[in-house]
Design a protein around this motif. Structure first.
Motif: not given
Length: 206
Positions: A71-76, A96-111
């Motif tokens: 869920d979003a909390a886990e990824l955040a 660019f997997p490193k950048a993508m991982a950071a973007r997904v984590q950033e999005l999940c933190r916003v959620l």
């Protein structure tokens, strides 16, 4: 063995009539555990040219690699280096997997911070389509076009239709359009979207 999520993205993958010609590109996909709009989670592919099979497979690959559906909390709260390692596994879901991982984590933190980790609140608690669009557009990785497409996807495929959603979705809200992932339901509609994408690409080069 983890079964892939049943989603609009999953159905589109099986609408593809020719496995050997993934010629068009998508900038985003949708991660959802079932056909309910309450379970949809935005999953940005951050504007990089990823073939549509790779784009739609990315959320499932993440579930498979983690061994469960996060869920979003886990990824955040995931360790950034560990998440980067997950995204870097082959086949990589992004150039660019490193950048993508950071973007997904950033999005999940916003959620987590704005919506209690529940992405459905972005639209279920929006008073109108304009507000839903604004909330989507504020998510990391979602520009105007991607946000309009996502809103159109919610309206056309998941019956999430707050007042004014079509206007907020711009051209992608047109009921007769075949412009984006929101309009793909079968092989015929997929081909129509492809033709549109090819025309737009040709026009940009003219």
């Amino acid at each position: 063995m983890i079964d892939p999520p049943v989603s609009h993205a999953h159905r589109i993958r099986h609408a593809e009539p020719s496995l050997g010609s993934p010629s068009w590109q998508l900038d985003s996909c949708v991660f959802c555990s079932n056909q309910s709009a309450d379970s949809i989670e935005p999953f940005p592919i951050a504007g990089q040219p990823i073939g549509h099979y790779g784009a739609f497979a990315a959320p499932y690959d993440l579930v498979r690699r983690l061994g469960h559906e996060p869920d979003a909390a886990e990824l955040a709260g995931y360790d950034p280096e560990a998440l980067t390692a997950v995204f870097a596994e082959r086949p990589a879901p992004h150039r660019f997997p490193k950048a993508m991982a950071a973007r997904v984590q950033e999005l999940c933190r916003v959620l987590v911070e704005r919506y209690d980790g529940d992405p459905a609140k972005i639209w279920t608690e929006a008073p109108d389509g304009r507000t839903a669009f604004k909330r989507i557009n504020e998510l990391p990785g979602f520009g105007k076009q991607k946000s309009q497409i996502f809103l159109a996807l919610l309206g056309k495929r998941f019956d999430v239709r707050p007042t004014g959603w079509q206007e907020a979705a711009g051209q992608y809200g047109d009921a007769d359009a075949h412009y984006s992932v929101a309009d793909i339901t079968d092989p015929e509609s997929l081909l129509k979207v492809r033709v549109h994408k090819q025309r737009m690409k040709a026009a940009s080069k003219a």
